[in-house]
Design a protein around this motif. Structure first.
Motif, PDB file in Angstrom:
ATOM      1  N   VAL A   1       0.856  -1.187   0.000  1.00  0.00           N
ATOM      2  CA  VAL A   1       0.000   0.000   0.000  1.00  0.00           C
ATOM      3  C   VAL A   1       0.887   1.229   0.000  1.00  0.00           C
ATOM      4  CG1 VAL A   1      -1.698   1.273   1.326  1.00  0.00           C
ATOM      5  CG2 VAL A   1      -1.835  -1.208   1.202  1.00  0.00           C
ATOM      6  N   ARG A   2       0.812   2.022  -1.067  1.00  0.00           N
ATOM      7  CA  ARG A   2       1.670   3.206  -1.149  1.00  0.00           C
ATOM      8  C   ARG A   2       0.889   4.469  -1.453  1.00  0.00           C
ATOM      9  NH1 ARG A   2       5.449   0.446  -4.132  1.00  0.00           N
ATOM     10  NH2 ARG A   2       7.108  -0.364  -2.823  1.00  0.00           N
ATOM     11  N   THR A   3       0.123   4.464  -2.532  1.00  0.00           N
ATOM     12  CA  THR A   3      -0.508   5.710  -2.986  1.00  0.00           C
ATOM     13  C   THR A   3      -1.632   6.110  -2.027  1.00  0.00           C
ATOM     14  OG1 THR A   3      -2.133   4.518  -4.274  1.00  0.00           O
ATOM     15  CG2 THR A   3      -0.078   5.078  -5.378  1.00  0.00           C
ATOM     16  N   PRO A   4      -2.016   7.375  -2.048  1.00  0.00           N
ATOM     17  CA  PRO A   4      -3.098   7.831  -1.185  1.00  0.00           C
ATOM     18  C   PRO A   4      -4.379   7.036  -1.389  1.00  0.00           C
ATOM     19  CG  PRO A   4      -1.995   9.710  -2.145  1.00  0.00           C
ATOM     20  CD  PRO A   4      -1.381   8.491  -2.754  1.00  0.00           C
ATOM     21  N   VAL A   5      -4.702   6.673  -2.650  1.00  0.00           N
ATOM     22  CA  VAL A   5      -5.952   5.946  -2.887  1.00  0.00           C
ATOM     23  C   VAL A   5      -5.912   4.603  -2.189  1.00  0.00           C
ATOM     24  CG1 VAL A   5      -7.474   4.995  -4.634  1.00  0.00           C
ATOM     25  CG2 VAL A   5      -6.221   7.087  -5.101  1.00  0.00           C
ATOM     26  N   GLU A   6      -4.774   3.917  -2.287  1.00  0.00           N
ATOM     27  CA  GLU A   6      -4.666   2.615  -1.632  1.00  0.00           C
ATOM     28  C   GLU A   6      -4.771   2.767  -0.113  1.00  0.00           C
ATOM     29  OE1 GLU A   6      -1.748   0.645  -5.000  1.00  0.00           O
ATOM     30  OE2 GLU A   6      -0.917   1.426  -3.144  1.00  0.00           O
ATOM     31  N   ARG A   7      -4.113   3.799   0.403  1.00  0.00           N
ATOM     32  CA  ARG A   7      -4.191   4.022   1.848  1.00  0.00           C
ATOM     33  C   ARG A   7      -5.622   4.293   2.286  1.00  0.00           C
ATOM     34  NH1 ARG A   7       1.031   5.789   4.186  1.00  0.00           N
ATOM     35  NH2 ARG A   7       2.537   5.307   2.579  1.00  0.00           N
ATOM     36  N   TYR A   8      -6.292   5.106   1.473  1.00  0.00           N
ATOM     37  CA  TYR A   8      -7.691   5.438   1.764  1.00  0.00           C
ATOM     38  C   TYR A   8      -8.542   4.183   1.806  1.00  0.00           C
ATOM     39  CZ  TYR A   8     -12.446   6.721   0.464  1.00  0.00           C
ATOM     40  OH  TYR A   8     -13.809   6.809   0.382  1.00  0.00           O
ATOM     41  N   LEU A   9      -8.378   3.320   0.783  1.00  0.00           N
ATOM     42  CA  LEU A   9      -9.196   2.107   0.722  1.00  0.00           C
ATOM     43  C   LEU A   9      -8.914   1.195   1.907  1.00  0.00           C
ATOM     44  CD1 LEU A   9      -9.306   1.204  -3.057  1.00  0.00           C
ATOM     45  CD2 LEU A   9     -11.215   1.694  -1.541  1.00  0.00           C
ATOM     46  N   LEU A  10      -7.645   1.118   2.275  1.00  0.00           N
ATOM     47  CA  LEU A  10      -7.276   0.279   3.417  1.00  0.00           C
ATOM     48  C   LEU A  10      -7.988   0.747   4.687  1.00  0.00           C
ATOM     49  CD1 LEU A  10      -5.367  -1.848   4.706  1.00  0.00           C
ATOM     50  CD2 LEU A  10      -3.804   0.034   5.121  1.00  0.00           C
ATOM     51  N   CYS A  11      -7.892   2.065   4.933  1.00  0.00           N
ATOM     52  CA  CYS A  11      -8.531   2.604   6.135  1.00  0.00           C
ATOM     53  C   CYS A  11     -10.041   2.423   6.063  1.00  0.00           C
ATOM     54  CB  CYS A  11      -8.204   4.076   6.303  1.00  0.00           C
ATOM     55  SG  CYS A  11      -6.529   4.311   6.813  1.00  0.00           S
ATOM     56  N   LEU A  12     -10.587   2.658   4.891  1.00  0.00           N
ATOM     57  CA  LEU A  12     -12.037   2.535   4.728  1.00  0.00           C
ATOM     58  C   LEU A  12     -12.477   1.129   5.092  1.00  0.00           C
ATOM     59  CD1 LEU A  12     -14.532   4.069   3.819  1.00  0.00           C
ATOM     60  CD2 LEU A  12     -14.182   3.137   1.545  1.00  0.00           C
TER      61      LEU A  12
END
Lengths: 309, 375
Positions: free
Chosen positions: B196-207
């Motif tokens: 997980v690197r990009t902001p979108v991936e981070r966002y999805l992870l947290c979501l």
């Protein structure tokens, strides 16, 4: 002899700074005694009083008034500000929340804290302002007895004197005056006091006013020690364990608790700190408070809390 | 009009006990989740307005999700069980630092026993969950005084936790793997080979984390355990008389709440901050979480989200609106204004609407249901 001298010096230093914690804790106790409100805002009130005092003093001195006139006027100004604050808090927050449970009142005082901090800094500025009302140099005692003597800060002695006078004054106020008696009646039972014609909102105003004036006294001493600045609000957090140890409803408890915390944390820092990493002053008071809570929840001097079904 | 439940009949108990018994609520939630899980990542990966830059994702949505999770944890303790806590920041820190230690390998030298405990570095997901578990243990430990003391006294006990752990993570170098600066860097976020690197991936992870844990929390507070907590909150002596064990109820509340807060802390450190120091979890964070809960609504999972959104968006609004109106304020004034607004809002809400914004929304729903008739 060196070890004993050092021990005494640390002990005296601790006791003296403990007296200063007591000054802040006194304001808490006053409000808790009379209205059952755990006033988180006491630290913010010290900040407000200090800022009002130091800014007025600077302005008056800059306008060429002699120092003693300026000091008197500035203290008067700060007292007026504290009175206005007390009135506003009673009117807007505590009055409407009458009869709510203690937690709601506590959280509302956190809200009050934020308003006071924000407003005080917006109006009076948010830098560090030096305040010099008391001498800050050091005394050396018992120079013949211990090598180098025992170093005592003059300011701390002043603080201790002021705290003593304050406690004596408060005791007279509570025991001898009509308002003081009414205050104790309200503390015992709001409803009963109200029904025999004691004006509760006036009493609460008086309580917050006295707490505000105690905050002003604390601000003069702490401000001289640290300069008037935002970090003074953290005194509230130092005063909490003092209260727990001394008991929430006891004025002598606030003083004794302050002494215990002050001496305890200085001794712990000097004798225990080096072996476990230093800086334990930061939480030692809380561990003491936690221990007291587990052994004697009402504190050393507090009233026993009796719960019935 | 649209929000009317005439004709929705429940024919079995399962339907009657559903989380969202009203069809419109289910549709609204489905749309919301659809936007969150599909819409936002799509818009963000094609850089369509308002996701031209990563600002919205990075500076608003990501912290919002994580802080909302922490607020849910705080709400379970304060709102559902009535145990006031000023130590949420400490539990976030415990989650973050335990996860960090587990992800980089734990080594406890026990010289006097002649051996050392060594745990090899664990995968990130396991470290985050175990970090939550460590926070839960600490929560139980600091919850024990709650059996003897209540209310304000308990607040001081949790404050003790806050100060002790602030100090421990700052002064004991073992926790930071002896980093000279005292700040630590999160390990690479490797989830079963997906990095997980990009902001979108981070966002999805947290979501994902937030959705799963919010649903779990919602179900928990609806069930047996949640009802025990609320009974303790409303009147502890009566609760004890009807057979609820205060010990069990209070300690489970502390454990569940600290677990959620701990996971949120680990996410905050690993996913949002990346590198952090103890200041990230100071007493200010604890107060902030408490405010989110009060403003959003004590005893409401949805309220935790609203509270988190409000606390995050307010400073940004204070920054943007005066600038748009041509009256840019200095950062200092903004901070002070923010203090004043938060403080007065808290007092106002405690006086007028002790159940926060969540209650306002349910009043609004009630009105919609009856519209256009007032009753």
């Amino acid at each position: 002899m060196i070890a004993l001298g050092q021990f005494l010096e640390v002990l005296i230093g601790g006791l003296m700074s403990g007296v200063l914690y007591s000054l802040v804790a006194l304001g808490f106790v006053l409000i808790f005694k009379a209205s059952g409100v755990f006033n988180y805002a006491q630290g913010a009130m010290v900040l407000l009083a200090g800022l009002a005092l130091v800014r007025a003093l600077d302005l008056l001195v800059a306008n060429g008034l002699p120092l003693w006139v300026a000091v008197v006027l500035a203290i008067g100004f700060a007292a007026v500000i504290m009175a206005a604050t007390a009135w506003l808090i009673e009117r807007l927050v505590i009055g409407p929340l009458v009869n709510q449970d203690a937690l709601t009142l506590f959280m509302s005082t956190i809200g009050v804290t934020f308003v006071i901090e924000g407003a005080a800094e917006m109006i009076f500025g948010s830098d560090v302002y030096p305040l010099r009302l008391f001498p800050t140099d050091a005394w050396f005692l018992f120079e013949g007895l211990f090598p180098g003597g025992i170093l005592v800060n003059k300011l701390d002695v002043w603080g201790a004197l002021i705290a003593g006078v304050l406690v004596a004054g408060l005791a007279v106020f509570f025991q001898r005056t009509k308002t003081g008696r009414a205050l104790r009646a309200v503390a015992d039972d709001h409803l009963a006091a109200h029904s025999i014609g004691i004006p509760i909102s006036w009493i609460w105003f008086v309580v917050w006013l006295v707490a505000g004036l105690v905050a002003l006294v604390a601000a003069t001493v702490w401000g001289t020690k640290l300069g008037v600045q935002f970090s003074i609000t953290f005194l509230a957090l130092k005063a909490l364990p003092v209260l727990i140890i001394g008991g929430l409803t006891s004025i002598p408890g606030a003083i004794v608790g302050g002494l215990i915390v002050g001496a305890g944390e200085k001794l712990a820092e000097v004798y225990l700190g080096p072996s476990i990493g230093g800086g334990i002053e930061y939480w030692f008071a809380y561990v003491l408070a936690l221990a007291v809570l587990l052994l004697r929840p009402q504190g050393l001097f507090g009233e026993r809390i009796i719960e019935r079904i | 009009m649209l929000y009317r439940e005439a004709g929705q009949f429940k024919t079995n108990y399962a339907e009657d006990m559903a989380i969202f018994p009203i069809r419109q609520d289910r549709i609204a939630l489905a749309i919301l989740l659809g936007i969150a899980f599909i819409g936002v990542p799509l818009l963000a990966s094609f850089r369509i307005w308002p996701f031209r830059t990563d600002y919205l994702l990075w500076a608003i949505l990501l912290p919002f999700l994580i802080l909302a999770l922490a607020a849910i944890g705080t709400n379970i303790l304060v709102g559902y069980c009535g145990q006031i806590s000023l130590g949420s920041g400490a539990f976030m820190a415990i989650g973050a630092y335990s996860a960090y230690k587990l992800a980089t390998g734990v080594h406890i030298p026990l010289a006097w026993l002649g051996f050392a405990i060594a745990i090899p570095p664990l995968p990130v997901l396991a470290s985050i969950l175990l970090g939550g578990l460590m926070a839960a243990c600490a929560g139980i430990l600091f919850g024990i005084p709650s059996l003897r003391i209540k209310g304000l006294y308990l607040a001081v006990a949790t404050l003790a936790a806050q100060f002790f752990f602030d100090w421990a993570f700052l002064r004991l170098p073992w926790f930071t793997n002896y980093a000279p600066s005292g700040s630590v860097n999160a390990p690479e976020l490797d989830f079963f080979g997906m990095i997980v690197r990009t902001p979108v991936e981070r966002y999805l992870l947290c979501l994902l984390f937030v959705t799963v844990m919010a649903v779990l929390a919602k179900n928990l507070v609806r069930g047996n355990l949640g009802r025990q907590w609320m009974a303790i909150r409303d009147m502890d002596i009566a609760a004890e008389l009807i057979g609820i064990r205060p010990l069990y109820a209070k300690l489970t509340a502390f454990a569940v709440s600290s677990f959620i807060i701990g996971v949120a802390g680990a996410l905050w450190a690993f996913v949002y901050l990346g590198s952090w120091e103890p200041l990230a979890f100071s007493i200010d964070r604890s107060l902030e979480l408490l405010f989110m809960v009060i403003i959003g609504g004590l005893g409401s999972i949805m309220g935790s989200f609203i509270g988190a959104a409000f606390i995050l968006i307010m400073p940004i609004m204070l920054n943007v609106i005066p600038t748009e109106l041509g009256l840019p304020l200095s950062t200092q004034t903004i901070t002070h204004l923010q203090f004043i607004i938060f403080g007065s809002l808290i007092c106002y809400l405690l006086i007028k609407e002790p159940h926060g914004f969540a209650r306002l929304i349910s009043i609004g729903k009630e009105k919609l249901r009856l519209w256009p008739f007032p009753y």
